[in-house]
Scaffold this motif. Structure first.
Motif, mmCIF file in Angstrom:
data_model
loop_
_atom_site.group_PDB
_atom_site.id
_atom_site.type_symbol
_atom_site.label_atom_id
_atom_site.label_comp_id
_atom_site.label_asym_id
_atom_site.label_seq_id
_atom_site.Cartn_x
_atom_site.Cartn_y
_atom_site.Cartn_z
ATOM 1 N N GLU A 208 0.844 -1.189 0.000
ATOM 2 C CA GLU A 208 0.000 0.000 0.000
ATOM 3 C C GLU A 208 0.880 1.239 0.000
ATOM 4 O O GLU A 208 1.814 1.357 0.786
ATOM 5 N N LEU A 209 0.573 2.160 -0.888
ATOM 6 C CA LEU A 209 1.319 3.403 -0.973
ATOM 7 C C LEU A 209 0.630 4.440 -0.098
ATOM 8 O O LEU A 209 -0.508 4.832 -0.360
ATOM 9 N N ASN A 210 1.315 4.884 0.945
ATOM 10 C CA ASN A 210 0.758 5.893 1.833
ATOM 11 C C ASN A 210 1.167 7.302 1.422
ATOM 12 O O ASN A 210 0.352 8.223 1.431
ATOM 13 N N ILE A 211 2.429 7.476 1.118
ATOM 14 C CA ILE A 211 2.942 8.792 0.775
ATOM 15 C C ILE A 211 4.134 8.604 -0.150
ATOM 16 O O ILE A 211 4.843 7.605 -0.074
ATOM 17 N N GLY A 212 4.319 9.547 -1.051
ATOM 18 C CA GLY A 212 5.460 9.463 -1.943
ATOM 19 C C GLY A 212 5.055 9.220 -3.381
ATOM 20 O O GLY A 212 3.868 9.247 -3.753
ATOM 21 N N CYS A 213 6.043 8.955 -4.215
ATOM 22 C CA CYS A 213 5.812 8.781 -5.640
ATOM 23 C C CYS A 213 5.443 7.337 -5.952
ATOM 24 O O CYS A 213 5.345 6.491 -5.069
ATOM 25 N N PHE A 214 5.248 7.048 -7.230
ATOM 26 C CA PHE A 214 4.829 5.718 -7.668
ATOM 27 C C PHE A 214 6.011 4.753 -7.818
ATOM 28 O O PHE A 214 5.815 3.619 -8.253
ATOM 29 N N HIS A 215 7.206 5.205 -7.494
ATOM 30 C CA HIS A 215 8.373 4.325 -7.535
ATOM 31 C C HIS A 215 8.383 3.486 -6.272
ATOM 32 O O HIS A 215 8.617 3.984 -5.177
ATOM 33 N N MET A 216 8.151 2.196 -6.407
ATOM 34 C CA MET A 216 8.070 1.296 -5.267
ATOM 35 C C MET A 216 9.306 0.400 -5.211
ATOM 36 O O MET A 216 9.764 -0.106 -6.246
ATOM 37 N N THR A 217 9.827 0.224 -4.011
ATOM 38 C CA THR A 217 10.901 -0.732 -3.763
ATOM 39 C C THR A 217 10.422 -1.690 -2.693
ATOM 40 O O THR A 217 10.288 -1.304 -1.529
ATOM 41 N N CYS A 218 10.147 -2.912 -3.075
ATOM 42 C CA CYS A 218 9.618 -3.913 -2.158
ATOM 43 C C CYS A 218 10.722 -4.384 -1.216
ATOM 44 O O CYS A 218 11.913 -4.159 -1.446
ATOM 45 N N ARG A 219 10.306 -5.080 -0.160
ATOM 46 C CA ARG A 219 11.288 -5.632 0.779
ATOM 47 C C ARG A 219 12.161 -6.682 0.118
ATOM 48 O O ARG A 219 13.261 -6.976 0.589
#
Length: 330
Positions: A208-219
């Motif tokens: 879930e994206l709470n804040i920030g851009c659409f660039h996601m880095t998963c664990r």
């Protein structure tokens, strides 16, 4: 006339002493090894300060590949935290991994074994855990393919439950086992679609994206676009949602001003927020390489820990972080 009378006193009896035979030390064989008692080991100062706690280091120390020094207590705490928090795995400083072989001598055998087990688990993308809700022991990788299926027997003490490696459900025990969809997993997926969550293309975890851009880095270290789930920088999707962009800009401005989020109209704050929005829109992928101290307590915006004395502020994106996150996360 006074007459003096003298009485003869017996002579004092002196104690008799028996002459002692001198003790001659036994001859030392020529091939015997003589040892000199050693002085107690004193933890001498190494001349370095621990990069995390800033205390002088006495005795043993660990020099990370980046050149920073760690005391044994702090590096042990880092490896323990890495077994509980996957975002800290592998243990690293300044984005360079700290090998287990370098610190293994200073860790307990139990911690080394736990770390090695977690290393196998955290490096597996799609994982299977024991289907018993009270156990959830890590079993191995997911079996994929039409005909590939593996049955895991839980090695946890007192469990021994059999779990299908394909559907992750309890195995019936015979060769006619039929995989069926997980009702709980289907419910989570439906909830994710409704809430707008994204599923990591690497490990299939919901994010879930709470804040920030659409660039996601998963664990699992997979980088992808939150909108279309494509590999990052391979799609034409926008990099920001305007609502989240405004929220991120407000959070950074308020952190820069050193106060809580304002509710009323403040012309200076509004101007700074607009400038921050343009700055994030142009250069939102901060590499977090330049930091400075910010006096005064606050909450780390990465791990949520409260620091009573100071925080570190990224000069690129105004992110506030604790020292652990600055050196061991970014």
């Amino acid at each position: 006339m006074v007459e003096w009378m003298f009485t003869e006193q017996p002579a004092p009896v002196l104690p008799t002493t028996t002459p002692r035979t001198p003790v001659v030390p036994a001859p030392v064989p020529t091939n015997a090894i003589t040892t000199t008692p050693r002085a107690p080991v004193v933890n001498r100062p190494t001349g370095h300060d621990c990069v995390i706690c800033q205390d002088p280091i006495f005795g043993a120390e660990i020099r990370a590949p980046c050149g920073h020094y760690y005391g044994i207590d702090c590096v042990t705490d880092l490896f323990q935290s890495a077994t509980r928090d996957e975002t800290l795995f592998p243990p690293r400083c300044c984005r360079q991994n700290i090998p287990l072989t370098q610190v293994q001598l200073h860790l307990s055998q139990a911690l080394v074994m736990t770390f090695q087990q977690k290393q196998v688990e955290f490096t597996t993308l799609k994982r299977v855990y024991c289907s018993a809700p009270t156990c959830s022991h890590f079993l191995g990788p997911l079996s994929e393919g039409a005909f590939a299926s593996k049955v895991y027997t839980c090695p946890a003490l007192g469990c021994e439950r059999r779990t299908c490696g394909k559907c992750r459900e309890q195995h019936s025990g015979d060769w006619m086992h039929a995989c069926r969809p997980d009702a709980d997993a289907a419910q989570v997926l439906e909830l994710g679609r409704t809430a707008g969550w994204a599923r990591c293309p690497g490990c299939s975890q919901m994010i879930e994206l709470n804040i920030g851009c659409f660039h996601m880095t998963c664990r699992c270290r997979t980088e992808f676009c939150y909108v279309c789930r494509a590999q990052w920088k391979t799609c034409p999707c926008p990099q920001w949602d305007e609502g989240r962009l405004l929220e991120a800009a407000e959070a950074r401005v308020d952190a820069q001003l050193g106060r809580r989020r304002a509710t009323g109209a403040d012309p200076m704050r509004q101007r700074l927020v607009q400038e921050m929005m343009e700055r994030l829109r142009e250069d939102h992928e901060c590499d977090h390489t330049k930091w400075r101290y910010r006096h005064g307590g606050g909450i780390c915006q990465t791990c949520g820990q409260h620091l009573p004395v100071y925080l570190l502020r990224c000069q690129g994106c105004e992110l506030l972080a604790c020292k652990r996150c600055r050196f061991n996360r970014f």
